[in-house]
Design an enzyme around this catalytic site. Structure first.
Site, PDB file in Angstrom:
ATOM      1  N   GLY A  70       0.810  -1.215   0.000  1.00 29.06           N
ATOM      2  CA  GLY A  70       0.000   0.000   0.000  1.00 29.06           C
ATOM      3  C   GLY A  70       0.843   1.265   0.000  1.00 29.06           C
ATOM      4  N   THR A  71       1.918   1.260   0.758  1.00 29.86           N
ATOM      5  CA  THR A  71       2.776   2.443   0.850  1.00 29.86           C
ATOM      6  C   THR A  71       3.364   2.786  -0.516  1.00 29.86           C
ATOM      7  OG1 THR A  71       3.306   1.947   3.146  1.00 29.86           O
ATOM      8  CG2 THR A  71       4.834   3.399   1.981  1.00 29.86           C
ATOM      9  N   ASN A 150      -8.741   3.769   7.763  1.00 32.10           N
ATOM     10  CA  ASN A 150      -8.072   2.771   8.601  1.00 32.10           C
ATOM     11  C   ASN A 150      -8.227   3.038  10.094  1.00 32.10           C
ATOM     12  OD1 ASN A 150      -6.360   4.965   7.573  1.00 32.10           O
ATOM     13  ND2 ASN A 150      -4.759   4.121   8.860  1.00 32.10           N
ATOM     14  N   GLN A 178      -7.920  -0.576   2.938  1.00 31.17           N
ATOM     15  CA  GLN A 178      -8.791  -1.180   3.952  1.00 31.17           C
ATOM     16  C   GLN A 178     -10.135  -1.627   3.380  1.00 31.17           C
ATOM     17  OE1 GLN A 178      -8.135  -1.826   7.202  1.00 31.17           O
ATOM     18  NE2 GLN A 178      -6.152  -0.809   7.354  1.00 31.17           N
ATOM     19  N   SER A 198      -3.374  -3.308  -0.832  1.00 27.40           N
ATOM     20  CA  SER A 198      -2.296  -4.026  -0.145  1.00 27.40           C
ATOM     21  C   SER A 198      -2.765  -5.428   0.208  1.00 27.40           C
ATOM     22  CB  SER A 198      -1.910  -3.275   1.129  1.00 27.40           C
ATOM     23  OG  SER A 198      -0.959  -4.004   1.856  1.00 27.40           O
ATOM     24  N   HIS A 200      -1.457  -7.594   2.708  1.00 28.35           N
ATOM     25  CA  HIS A 200      -1.410  -8.132   4.078  1.00 28.35           C
ATOM     26  C   HIS A 200      -2.563  -7.685   4.964  1.00 28.35           C
ATOM     27  CE1 HIS A 200       0.280  -4.732   6.571  1.00 28.35           C
ATOM     28  NE2 HIS A 200       0.604  -4.276   5.374  1.00 28.35           N
ATOM     29  N   THR A 236      12.355  -7.169 -10.250  1.00 26.37           N
ATOM     30  CA  THR A 236      11.829  -8.515 -10.518  1.00 26.37           C
ATOM     31  C   THR A 236      10.505  -8.720  -9.787  1.00 26.37           C
ATOM     32  OG1 THR A 236      14.060  -9.326 -10.788  1.00 26.37           O
ATOM     33  CG2 THR A 236      12.371 -10.985 -10.331  1.00 26.37           C
ATOM     34  N   CYS A 321       0.738   3.097  12.486  1.00 26.51           N
ATOM     35  CA  CYS A 321       1.808   4.026  12.133  1.00 26.51           C
ATOM     36  C   CYS A 321       2.021   5.084  13.189  1.00 26.51           C
ATOM     37  CB  CYS A 321       1.496   4.695  10.812  1.00 26.51           C
ATOM     38  SG  CYS A 321       1.100   3.478   9.577  1.00 26.51           S
TER      39      CYS A 321
HETATM   40  C1  LIG Z   1      -1.776  -0.418   5.867  1.00 22.45           C
HETATM   41  C2  LIG Z   1      -2.187   0.737   5.054  1.00 22.45           C
HETATM   42  C3  LIG Z   1      -1.344   1.274   4.076  1.00 22.45           C
HETATM   43  C4  LIG Z   1       0.064   0.777   3.876  1.00 22.45           C
HETATM   44  O1  LIG Z   1       0.096  -0.486   3.274  1.00 22.45           O
HETATM   45  P1  LIG Z   1       1.418  -1.382   3.398  1.00 22.45           P
HETATM   46  O2  LIG Z   1       1.154  -2.533   2.505  1.00 22.45           O
HETATM   47  O3  LIG Z   1       1.538  -1.760   4.831  1.00 22.45           O
HETATM   48  O4  LIG Z   1       2.560  -0.552   2.930  1.00 22.45           O
HETATM   49  C5  LIG Z   1      -1.797   2.318   3.317  1.00 22.45           C
HETATM   50  N1  LIG Z   1      -3.040   2.817   3.483  1.00 22.45           N
HETATM   51  C6  LIG Z   1      -3.889   2.323   4.404  1.00 22.45           C
HETATM   52  C7  LIG Z   1      -5.249   2.896   4.525  1.00 22.45           C
HETATM   53  C8  LIG Z   1      -3.489   1.273   5.219  1.00 22.45           C
HETATM   54  O5  LIG Z   1      -4.330   0.803   6.136  1.00 22.45           O
END
Ligand SMILES: *Cc1c(COP(=O)(O)O)cnc(C)c1O
Length: 382
Positions: A70-71, A150, A178, A198, A200, A236, A321
């Site tokens: 996500g980042t 989030n 989210q 994202s 995870h 990659t 965070c």
């Molecule tokens: C967790 C999160 C991210 C970051 O995602 P990562 O895969 O951990 O880098 C970005 N935006 C929101 C809203 C999130 O909850």
């Protein structure tokens, strides 16, 4: 009893996802750019995952860019778009509820000469599309507003916001990290140009995600290297991760979503009725099915977290965070909460595996902990 209620921070990987990934570690581990058979097998898995993911969000295959999460997706969307389109204008409009990945990207862009305008939101975190429209100027190139928040779980009306952006020919990005699998996503209907995801957060592996990039949108790349991901993202491809991510996105069922919602509502209702001086932060109806964020007057969220942890219950104060710094959470401040109530707030995020028994155990422990803390509290209360 161990209860994990921090699924907004990260989730347990679904065993079926681990199973689907296995062959791309152990057998078809080739580089997707290699021309031999083992490489082509990896390429086929990558193509297949891309097509399946595109279908889930009503996009076309070449509009999906896989990233490291996500980042990275947020960084690529915001900085990549701004830098590639700076001749068209320098204004970017965001909400005050954005994830750090967006806020910090905007801080960087500010140093490069971009102007960042923050919208106001109401006390549940909703953006007013008319207010957005009034802030758009002929310098505006991009609007970024988070889909499912989030911290407080509020779900924005993307369609209404997208309509305003389209009318003024401004690109629209949303962070859907989210909301993916919890809210229906349709990039056509929702009129978005860029959308971040994202793995995870949805029971997939860490370190993988995606960015939807509407056909025709130009982005400056963040890192130099090979021509992977249609030149948007050098490096990659993480084939096992991508296969795991897409598998995870396909697994969620309607029953699981309904169960999460029922458990969420049970948790909210029991807390608000059985624990005095509590308040739900964020919207009640248009809310992520797994998010509960409660303010407990007169006490510190940190103390609740520590005492719940001692009982085997994992929760969060605000978002992961900002869990380590002492500033009140920026999302809670933006919806107009006084700082002391921000500090007394905890977030509990459920998963598809959370049970009603776990919720009841949590509320029972919370009741004890909150009354114990309030007796000791210098801030008053009972
Ligand atoms: C967790 C999160 C991210 C970051 O995602 P990562 O895969 O951990 O880098 C970005 N935006 C929101 C809203 C999130 O909850």
């Amino acid at each position: 009893m161990d209860v994990y209620l921090d699924n907004g921070a990260t989730t347990r990987v679904d065993p079926r996802v681990v199973e689907a990934m296995k062959q791309y570690f152990l057998e078809n581990y080739g580089n997707a750019s290699s021309l031999h058979t083992i490489g082509s097998n990896a390429r086929a898995a990558l193509d297949d995952a891309r097509a399946r993911f595109a279908k889930l969000i009503n996009a076309i295959e070449n509009e999906i860019v896989f990233t490291s999460g996500g980042t990275e997706s947020d960084n690529l969307a915001i900085k990549g778009f701004a830098r590639a389109n700076k001749l068209k204008g320098n204004q970017i409009i965001i909400s005050p509820l954005e994830h750090k990945a967006i806020l910090k990207s905007c801080e960087t862009l500010k140093k490069e000469g971009f102007e960042i305008t923050k919208l106001e939101v109401d006390d549940e975190g909703f953006v007013d599309p008319a207010n957005l429209e009034s802030l758009i100027t002929d310098k505006t190139i991009l609007v970024s507003i988070i889909h499912g928040n989030n911290v407080i779980g509020t779900i924005q009306d993307l369609e209404a916001i997208g309509r305003v952006c389209k009318k003024h020919r401004v690109a629209f990005h949303t962070d859907a990290v989210q909301s993916l699998v919890k809210v229906s996503i349709d990039v056509e209907k929702q009129k978005v140009d860029l959308m971040s995801f994202s793995s995870h957060k949805i029971h997939g592996p860490k370190g993988v995600g995606a960015l939807f990039v509407r056909d025709g949108i130009k982005l400056a790349k963040l890192q130099d290297g090979g021509p992977q991901e249609r030149n948007f993202r050098a490096g990659t491809e993480n084939v096992p991760g991508i296969v795991g991510f897409v598998t995870a996105a396909e697994l969620i069922t309607q029953d699981e979503l309904e169960k999460m919602k029922a458990n969420r509502d049970h948790l909210i209702d029991r807390i608000l009725t059985e624990i005095p001086d509590t308040k739900l932060n964020g919207a009640r109806e248009k809310r992520l099915v797994n998010n509960v964020n409660i303010a407990f007057k007169y006490i510190e969220g940190e103390s609740i977290l520590t005492m719940l942890d001692a009982e085997g219950i994992a929760v969060s104060t605000g978002s992961a965070c900002s869990a380590k710094d002492l500033k009140p959470n920026h999302v809670l401040l933006a919806i107009g909460m006084p700082p002391e109530l921000c500090h007394g707030s905890i977030r509990m995020t459920l998963s598809k595996w959370t049970t009603k028994e776990e919720i009841d155990y949590t509320v029972d422990k919370l009741k004890e902990i909150v009354s114990r803390l309030r007796v000791m509290s210098p801030l008053g209360g009972e």
